[in-house]
Write a protein that holds these residues in place. Structure first.
Motif, PDB file in Angstrom:
ATOM      1  N   VAL A   1      62.903   5.761  19.679  1.00 21.14           N
ATOM      2  CA  VAL A   1      62.908   7.204  19.408  1.00 21.14           C
ATOM      3  C   VAL A   1      62.023   7.516  18.199  1.00 21.14           C
ATOM      4  O   VAL A   1      61.251   8.477  18.209  1.00 21.14           O
ATOM      5  N   GLN A   2      62.097   6.683  17.181  1.00 23.45           N
ATOM      6  CA  GLN A   2      61.250   6.894  16.007  1.00 23.45           C
ATOM      7  C   GLN A   2      59.765   6.796  16.383  1.00 23.45           C
ATOM      8  O   GLN A   2      58.960   7.645  15.992  1.00 23.45           O
ATOM      9  N   GLU A   3      59.406   5.779  17.153  1.00 22.21           N
ATOM     10  CA  GLU A   3      58.006   5.611  17.564  1.00 22.21           C
ATOM     11  C   GLU A   3      57.519   6.790  18.397  1.00 22.21           C
ATOM     12  O   GLU A   3      56.385   7.247  18.236  1.00 22.21           O
ATOM     13  N   VAL A   4      58.377   7.291  19.270  1.00 22.02           N
ATOM     14  CA  VAL A   4      57.975   8.392  20.145  1.00 22.02           C
ATOM     15  C   VAL A   4      57.762   9.670  19.332  1.00 22.02           C
ATOM     16  O   VAL A   4      56.811  10.414  19.570  1.00 22.02           O
ATOM     17  N   PHE A   5      58.625   9.928  18.354  1.00 23.86           N
ATOM     18  CA  PHE A   5      58.421  11.110  17.513  1.00 23.86           C
ATOM     19  C   PHE A   5      57.137  10.978  16.689  1.00 23.86           C
ATOM     20  O   PHE A   5      56.418  11.962  16.504  1.00 23.86           O
ATOM     21  N   LEU A   6      56.857   9.788  16.201  1.00 19.96           N
ATOM     22  CA  LEU A   6      55.603   9.596  15.469  1.00 19.96           C
ATOM     23  C   LEU A   6      54.404   9.821  16.382  1.00 19.96           C
ATOM     24  O   LEU A   6      53.409  10.436  15.985  1.00 19.96           O
ATOM     25  N   GLN A   7      54.511   9.352  17.601  1.00 21.50           N
ATOM     26  CA  GLN A   7      53.426   9.553  18.558  1.00 21.50           C
ATOM     27  C   GLN A   7      53.273  11.038  18.895  1.00 21.50           C
ATOM     28  O   GLN A   7      52.152  11.534  19.023  1.00 21.50           O
ATOM     29  N   LEU A   8      54.392  11.761  19.005  1.00 18.71           N
ATOM     30  CA  LEU A   8      54.320  13.197  19.263  1.00 18.71           C
ATOM     31  C   LEU A   8      53.647  13.921  18.104  1.00 18.71           C
ATOM     32  O   LEU A   8      52.849  14.832  18.312  1.00 18.71           O
ATOM     33  N   HIS A   9      53.959  13.508  16.892  1.00 22.32           N
ATOM     34  CA  HIS A   9      53.345  14.130  15.721  1.00 22.32           C
ATOM     35  C   HIS A   9      51.819  14.013  15.788  1.00 22.32           C
ATOM     36  O   HIS A   9      51.101  14.972  15.514  1.00 22.32           O
ATOM     37  N   VAL A  10      51.340  12.846  16.178  1.00 19.05           N
ATOM     38  CA  VAL A  10      49.902  12.616  16.269  1.00 19.05           C
ATOM     39  C   VAL A  10      49.286  13.448  17.392  1.00 19.05           C
ATOM     40  O   VAL A  10      48.188  13.973  17.253  1.00 19.05           O
ATOM     41  N   ARG A  11      50.011  13.609  18.491  1.00 15.04           N
ATOM     42  CA  ARG A  11      49.464  14.294  19.668  1.00 15.04           C
ATOM     43  C   ARG A  11      49.989  15.722  19.821  1.00 15.04           C
ATOM     44  O   ARG A  11      49.916  16.290  20.905  1.00 15.04           O
ATOM     45  N   TRP A  12      50.534  16.284  18.771  1.00 12.48           N
ATOM     46  CA  TRP A  12      51.212  17.571  18.848  1.00 12.48           C
ATOM     47  C   TRP A  12      50.391  18.649  19.548  1.00 12.48           C
ATOM     48  O   TRP A  12      50.901  19.383  20.392  1.00 12.48           O
ATOM     49  N   ASP A  13      49.118  18.739  19.238  1.00 21.91           N
ATOM     50  CA  ASP A  13      48.273  19.782  19.821  1.00 21.91           C
ATOM     51  C   ASP A  13      47.982  19.556  21.305  1.00 21.91           C
ATOM     52  O   ASP A  13      47.649  20.499  22.020  1.00 21.91           O
ATOM     53  N   GLU A  14      48.116  18.330  21.774  1.00 18.39           N
ATOM     54  CA  GLU A  14      47.816  18.007  23.167  1.00 18.39           C
ATOM     55  C   GLU A  14      48.999  18.206  24.102  1.00 18.39           C
ATOM     56  O   GLU A  14      48.819  18.376  25.301  1.00 18.39           O
ATOM     57  N   VAL A  15      50.213  18.159  23.557  1.00 12.13           N
ATOM     58  CA  VAL A  15      51.424  18.162  24.378  1.00 12.13           C
ATOM     59  C   VAL A  15      51.847  19.597  24.674  1.00 12.13           C
ATOM     60  O   VAL A  15      52.079  20.383  23.765  1.00 12.13           O
ATOM     61  N   GLU A  16      51.949  19.914  25.983  1.00 14.43           N
ATOM     62  CA  GLU A  16      52.318  21.269  26.370  1.00 14.43           C
ATOM     63  C   GLU A  16      53.832  21.475  26.397  1.00 14.43           C
ATOM     64  O   GLU A  16      54.316  22.541  26.042  1.00 14.43           O
ATOM     65  N   SER A  17      54.579  20.484  26.833  1.00 10.11           N
ATOM     66  CA  SER A  17      56.039  20.589  26.924  1.00 10.11           C
ATOM     67  C   SER A  17      56.659  19.438  26.129  1.00 10.11           C
ATOM     68  O   SER A  17      56.974  18.377  26.688  1.00 10.11           O
TER      69      SER A  17
END
Length: 183
Positions: free
Chosen positions: A50-66
């Protein structure tokens, strides 16, 4: 008298994204941890993923639509990858004899098996010392009643009688948990 530090208003999308990511983290961390734990069966693995996925989301925040759907999908995929890559870590001796058992096992059946094992461990811990020793000697060391009798000082018939009633009691305590002889 000291004057309070003035608040600085954040401008631009970056400040809004940080707040939204934080709100998403606060609302979704616990459900994601439960989901990862249900799939992996290990708290440490769930927390790390879960920690890794949130870090990955932070990096890709602008790319993720949902973001919420992306988080759950990413957690699922990472858990499956972890289970695949660490197959030996989660297998027991009986599965080493049949390596296909782990390969073909679904995550749901794997989680169910871990839950049954956890329930059994708890029930074994609740047994008195003599009964726990009998179960360990019979089912973990594979001794025969006569060998158990020699080690414990109980008669062979007493060993059989006690083991029968211990197993019957464990089965009765597992039944309300939805675990029967076919689980």
């Amino acid at each position: 008298m000291l004057t309070p530090t003035p608040r600085v208003s954040q401008s631009g999308a970056e400040g809004v994204s940080d707040l939204t990511l934080r709100a998403l983290f606060e609302s979704e961390e616990t459900p994601l941890l439960r989901y990862a734990f249900a799939l992996s069966g290990r708290r440490e693995v769930a927390e790390e993923i879960v920690q890794e996925v949130f870090l990955q989301l932070h990096v890709r925040w602008d790319e993720v639509e949902s973001p919420r759907a992306w988080l759950f999908r990413s957690v699922r995929n990472r858990v499956y990858n972890h289970l695949r890559d660490n197959r030996r870590e989660v297998s027991d001796d009986s599965e080493e004899d049949n390596p296909r058992a782990v390969e073909n096992e679904t995550p749901d059946s794997l989680v169910q098996r871990w839950e049954v094992a956890d329930a059994l461990r708890g029930l074994l811990d609740d047994l008195n010392e003599t009964d726990r020793t009998l179960v360990k000697l019979k089912y973990f060391e594979g001794l025969r009643y006569r060998e158990i009798s020699e080690r414990t000082g109980l008669t062979v018939s007493n060993v059989g009688y006690r083991l029968h009633h211990i197993l019957k009691g464990i089965a009765e305590r597992l039944r309300p948990l939805g675990i029967d002889g076919t689980s």
